[in-house]
Design a protein around this motif. Structure first.
Motif, PDB file in Angstrom:
ATOM      1  N   ASN A  44      -8.048  65.434  88.193  1.00 41.42           N
ATOM      2  CA  ASN A  44      -9.253  65.363  87.371  1.00 41.42           C
ATOM      3  C   ASN A  44      -9.503  63.993  86.778  1.00 41.42           C
ATOM      4  OD1 ASN A  44     -10.505  68.040  87.273  1.00 41.42           O
ATOM      5  ND2 ASN A  44      -8.424  68.625  86.725  1.00 41.42           N
TER       6      ASN A  44
ATOM      7  N   CYS B  19      -4.109  75.514  87.930  1.00 45.73           N
ATOM      8  CA  CYS B  19      -5.014  76.583  88.372  1.00 45.73           C
ATOM      9  C   CYS B  19      -4.208  77.835  88.694  1.00 45.73           C
ATOM     10  CB  CYS B  19      -5.807  76.121  89.586  1.00 45.73           C
ATOM     11  SG  CYS B  19      -6.822  77.411  90.326  1.00 45.73           S
TER      12      CYS B  19
ATOM     13  N   ARG C 259     -11.592  78.417  92.825  1.00 44.66           N
ATOM     14  CA  ARG C 259     -11.582  78.409  91.367  1.00 44.66           C
ATOM     15  C   ARG C 259     -11.556  76.971  90.826  1.00 44.66           C
ATOM     16  NH1 ARG C 259      -7.836  79.634  86.932  1.00 44.66           N
ATOM     17  NH2 ARG C 259      -9.108  80.595  85.313  1.00 44.66           N
ATOM     18  N   CYS C 260     -10.722  76.110  91.446  1.00 41.94           N
ATOM     19  CA  CYS C 260     -10.568  74.747  90.932  1.00 41.94           C
ATOM     20  C   CYS C 260     -11.188  73.715  91.873  1.00 41.94           C
ATOM     21  CB  CYS C 260      -9.094  74.418  90.714  1.00 41.94           C
ATOM     22  SG  CYS C 260      -8.129  74.434  92.247  1.00 41.94           S
TER      23      CYS C 260
ATOM     24  N   MET D  39      -7.344  72.914  86.070  1.00 40.04           N
ATOM     25  CA  MET D  39      -8.639  73.146  85.461  1.00 40.04           C
ATOM     26  C   MET D  39      -8.596  72.692  84.021  1.00 40.04           C
ATOM     27  SD  MET D  39      -9.759  76.707  87.088  1.00 40.04           S
ATOM     28  CE  MET D  39     -11.367  76.395  86.422  1.00 40.04           C
TER      29      MET D  39
ATOM     30  N   THR E 291      -9.618  73.430  80.414  1.00 41.51           N
ATOM     31  CA  THR E 291     -10.114  74.570  79.654  1.00 41.51           C
ATOM     32  C   THR E 291     -10.954  74.092  78.463  1.00 41.51           C
ATOM     33  OG1 THR E 291      -7.898  74.587  78.724  1.00 41.51           O
ATOM     34  CG2 THR E 291      -8.429  76.300  80.332  1.00 41.51           C
TER      35      THR E 291
END
Ligand SMILES: [Zn+2]
Ligand SMILES: [Zn+2]
Length: 400
Positions: free
Chosen positions: A131, A191, A215-216, A222, A224
């Motif tokens: 990320n 994740c 999902r990721c 991820m 939050t």
């Protein structure tokens, strides 16, 4: 727990006899720190603690976050080396027993560079740095992005060259979250769907199909609670001021390529380039043609006939230009090497001065008389005086 002892004397290693060699050896290779100390864990720490400690250290000293910092790079390598040894039962046992010499006997001699570390621990880095916000492949050095900007300069500065400060918008790692995108005090969560791998495996009949984790989106982790400063992207646009030398001779519409002045590279990759498009404001006195420049002087027909000295604009200021008696309209005076400098310092173009000769449109009575006298002297045929022409025209309109 095994007690660490010095390596046995009969280790079979060639002994260093010359004193100078020993000194140069010890200076070239600084004493290695204890691996447990490097990761900040107890000697009895279990494997998950060691992994966690390493991730923390790698995060702190990651080259993405410490660009151009050789000390951080050393720390990053040191932590990877400590982790490589302490996460492997066999190497850890050798280390506990023989110190740094133990793992090297097992064939481990540390890492050459950060690239090797990234490929060795790619699965760890995948979810750690997924990320960071730079995008693209995460497993090797990446060249920084290019920057493009535009600058407007006056004609004179294009001729002389000029240094300009340019303000550009650059994408840089967010300070508040250290580029992680996670709000300060929090961290991206692994994740739950893919367990951090970024890929999920489906079974379809006899086949297994691997796809990007929905999902990721393949990031493996991820956020939050996203960092407010960068909205969770990990990067912010920031203004940077750069000094740029615009070379003498640059022309309108040209683009300068300034290597290495773009965005910083990632993981030791080279920086991108800065492209500066130059717009040159026109100067009504000069017309440019490649490296030649054209200008004009305007003189009267009398000045042309008798010769004169006139002010003429040049690239280095006004000069007194002498024109011979009998100068013809559209005569061109070429001043060799007085044009625009060729970029890169290979000479100059020429300056062409075009002479424009004006013919008076309004004459005073005295002036007209003198010119008629001149015509008579030269035996030239000229029109009748205007007065007579206009009066006859008026007469005709009145119908007389
Ligand atoms: Zn942020
Ligand atoms: Zn996932």
């Amino acid at each position: 727990m095994a007690v660490r002892t010095a390596a046995p004397a009969d280790s079979g290693e060639p002994s260093l006899t010359a004193t100078t060699q020993v000194f140069s050896f010890s200076r070239a290779v600084p004493a290695k720190r204890d691996y447990y100390e490097v990761l900040g864990v107890e000697r009895t720490a279990p494997a998950p603690d060691i992994k966690r400690a390493y991730r923390k250290a790698a995060m702190q000293w990651h080259p993405d976050r410490n660009p151009g910092n050789p000390e951080a790079e050393e720390r990053f390598k040191e932590a990877a080396e400590a982790f490589e040894v302490l996460s492997d039962d066999n190497k850890r046992r050798l280390y506990d027993q023989y110190g740094h010499e133990g793992p090297s006997r097992a064939g481990f001699s540390g890492f050459q560079g950060t690239d090797e570390i990234f490929s060795r621990f790619s699965d760890l880095f995948g979810d750690l740095f997924g990320n960071l916000g730079f995008g693209g492949r995460r497993d090797g050095p990446q060249r920084g992005g290019d920057l493009k900007t535009r600058v407007v300069i006056p004609f004179a500065e294009a001729v002389s060259g000029v240094e300009r400060e340019l303000t550009v918008q650059r994408r840089e790692a967010c300070d508040d979250c250290n580029g992680s995108g996670a709000a300060p005090g929090t961290r991206p969560q692994t994740c739950s769907q893919c367990g951090g791998h970024g890929q999920v495996i489906h079974r379809q009949g006899f086949f297994t199909i691997q796809t990007t984790c929905p999902r990721c989106q393949g990031q493996g982790s991820m956020i939050t609670s996203p960092c407010k400063t960068c909205s969770g992207t990990g990067a912010v646009q920031r203004e940077a001021t750069l000094k740029v030398n615009i070379p003498a001779g640059v022309d309108d519409g040209q683009t300068l390529r300034i290597p290495g002045r773009g965005m910083a590279g990632v993981k030791g990759g080279p920086p991108g380039n800065l492209y500066v498009e130059v717009a040159v404001q026109p100067d009504e006195r000069f017309q440019r043609d490649e490296y030649d420049v054209h200008s004009k002087v305007t003189i009267s027909m009398v000045q042309a006939a008798l010769g004169c000295t006139v002010k003429a604009a040049t690239l280095s200021g006004d000069i007194d230009l002498e024109l011979e008696a009998g100068t013809q309209p559209n005569h061109v005076i070429t001043r060799k090497g007085k044009g625009v400098p060729v970029i890169g310092g290979r000479g100059f173009g020429d300056h062409h001065i075009h002479v424009e000769v004006t013919v008076p449109t309004k004459l005073s009575g005295d002036q007209e008389d003198l010119l008629r006298e001149l015509a008579e002297l030269g035996g030239e045929s000229v029109a009748e005086p205007k007065k007579g022409f206009f009066s006859s025209l008026r007469r005709r309109k009145r119908g007389c």
